[in-house]
Design a protein around this motif. Sequence first.
Motif, PDB file in Angstrom:
ATOM      1  N   GLU A 150       0.824  -1.224   0.000  1.00  0.00           N
ATOM      2  CA  GLU A 150       0.000   0.000   0.000  1.00  0.00           C
ATOM      3  C   GLU A 150       0.855   1.271   0.000  1.00  0.00           C
ATOM      4  O   GLU A 150       0.428   2.305  -0.519  1.00  0.00           O
ATOM      5  CB  GLU A 150      -0.938   0.014   1.221  1.00  0.00           C
ATOM      6  N   SER A 151       2.027   1.189   0.585  1.00  0.00           N
ATOM      7  CA  SER A 151       2.875   2.390   0.668  1.00  0.00           C
ATOM      8  C   SER A 151       3.754   2.569  -0.571  1.00  0.00           C
ATOM      9  O   SER A 151       4.494   3.558  -0.676  1.00  0.00           O
ATOM     10  CB  SER A 151       3.761   2.330   1.918  1.00  0.00           C
ATOM     11  N   THR A 152       3.689   1.621  -1.505  1.00  0.00           N
ATOM     12  CA  THR A 152       4.489   1.704  -2.734  1.00  0.00           C
ATOM     13  C   THR A 152       3.640   2.251  -3.874  1.00  0.00           C
ATOM     14  O   THR A 152       2.688   1.603  -4.307  1.00  0.00           O
ATOM     15  CB  THR A 152       5.053   0.316  -3.123  1.00  0.00           C
ATOM     16  N   LYS A 153       3.963   3.428  -4.320  1.00  0.00           N
ATOM     17  CA  LYS A 153       3.212   4.047  -5.416  1.00  0.00           C
ATOM     18  C   LYS A 153       3.895   3.690  -6.742  1.00  0.00           C
ATOM     19  O   LYS A 153       4.930   4.258  -7.088  1.00  0.00           O
ATOM     20  CB  LYS A 153       3.150   5.575  -5.237  1.00  0.00           C
ATOM     21  N   ASP A 154       3.318   2.724  -7.428  1.00  0.00           N
ATOM     22  CA  ASP A 154       3.904   2.280  -8.690  1.00  0.00           C
ATOM     23  C   ASP A 154       2.821   1.579  -9.502  1.00  0.00           C
ATOM     24  O   ASP A 154       1.721   1.340  -9.005  1.00  0.00           O
ATOM     25  CB  ASP A 154       5.090   1.328  -8.421  1.00  0.00           C
ATOM     26  N   SER A 155       3.148   1.231 -10.730  1.00  0.00           N
ATOM     27  CA  SER A 155       2.161   0.589 -11.606  1.00  0.00           C
ATOM     28  C   SER A 155       1.903  -0.840 -11.165  1.00  0.00           C
ATOM     29  O   SER A 155       2.735  -1.469 -10.486  1.00  0.00           O
ATOM     30  CB  SER A 155       2.663   0.585 -13.055  1.00  0.00           C
ATOM     31  N   MET A 156       0.742  -1.385 -11.552  1.00  0.00           N
ATOM     32  CA  MET A 156       0.423  -2.774 -11.256  1.00  0.00           C
ATOM     33  C   MET A 156       1.498  -3.699 -11.821  1.00  0.00           C
ATOM     34  O   MET A 156       1.924  -4.655 -11.151  1.00  0.00           O
ATOM     35  CB  MET A 156      -0.952  -3.134 -11.853  1.00  0.00           C
TER      36      MET A 156
END
Length: 358
Positions: free
Chosen positions: A246-252
């Motif tokens: 949840e804390s990782t902002k990246d693409s699927m």
Amino acid sequence: MKKYKIIGLMSGTSLDGLDLAYCHIWHEKGSWGFDIKKTKSISYTIEMQEKLKNSIFLPADELLIFHNTYGTWLGEQSKIFIEENELTIDAIASHGHTTHHQPKNGLTFQIGSGQHLANASGQKVICDFRTNDVALGGQGAPLVPIGDRLFFGNYDFCLNLGGISNVSFEQNEKRIAYDIGLANMILNHITRKNGLDYDEGGQLARSGNINSEMLEKLNALEYYKLPIPKSIGYEWFVEEVVPIIESTKDSMENLLCTGIYHICDQVAFQIKSHCKKPKNTLFVTGGGALNDFLIETLKVKLGDNVVVAVTEKQLIEFKEATVFALMGVLRLENKTNVLSSVTGAKSDSSSGVIYMPS
């Protein structure tokens, strides 16, 4: 010994659905044999997936009500399967669905009431395979290694890639097994957040790139440093892994790619640490064995001294249900079906509770 005709039921932590395997199982000339005659997979609805996933948060009375209604549902599905295929059976062996797994607190719980299952199906039922081992001081998991030893003992290592990855192997004439860590649980969590059931063949993951910060955090999880015997459950995933995702902002695609590299890092490290000879065979089953990108990545990380054997699709998908059918037979014969060398219990046991329909 007679040839047993038995249905194994398995619902795993990946929350894909219910697997049913109708098997013939026998013991002849000192070895066990099996034949998978009929199989069926029943996908869970989104509603059922959510209910199972969130059952760890239910109050005790609501959990026990769900335990009973889910047991009835298992019985109804078994009855349909039997009637569809005109099967004659001796018993149903059901794993149930694990909602709580806290062996350090002496607790493990699989919903799917055996009595409700027996009543709804009209058949003898063997279930609740984990509780006795935990009462004997064990982890109550993994259980499949008894099947690895009796059915697939010609391989050096047996790896299951279900929701969780676990491995088993012989060491000093004892079966050793434990949960390595994550497998499909992390991948399916990522895809379901994006409206997909799963990443077929690992195609999305293949198109992604590694998020090195996320990979570092996953590989640093405390569980991987713990000594064996050890096991994990859904609570661990929710508490330790979900916050990292949840804390990782990246693409699927990048999250999936990172997840696969993490799974393969941990599996390869564990397998290689137990190799005792130049060439070793690794038998891979579970849904992860159908993820081409995962298997390719694992082969690269394992190197030349481990030969990865992936079997036919039916056995990949229904191995666990088949092993629970075997565990049911062993319980009916009052023979060992849970190994203390695997779980850390005080002794081996013939575990499982037998219910008769009424």
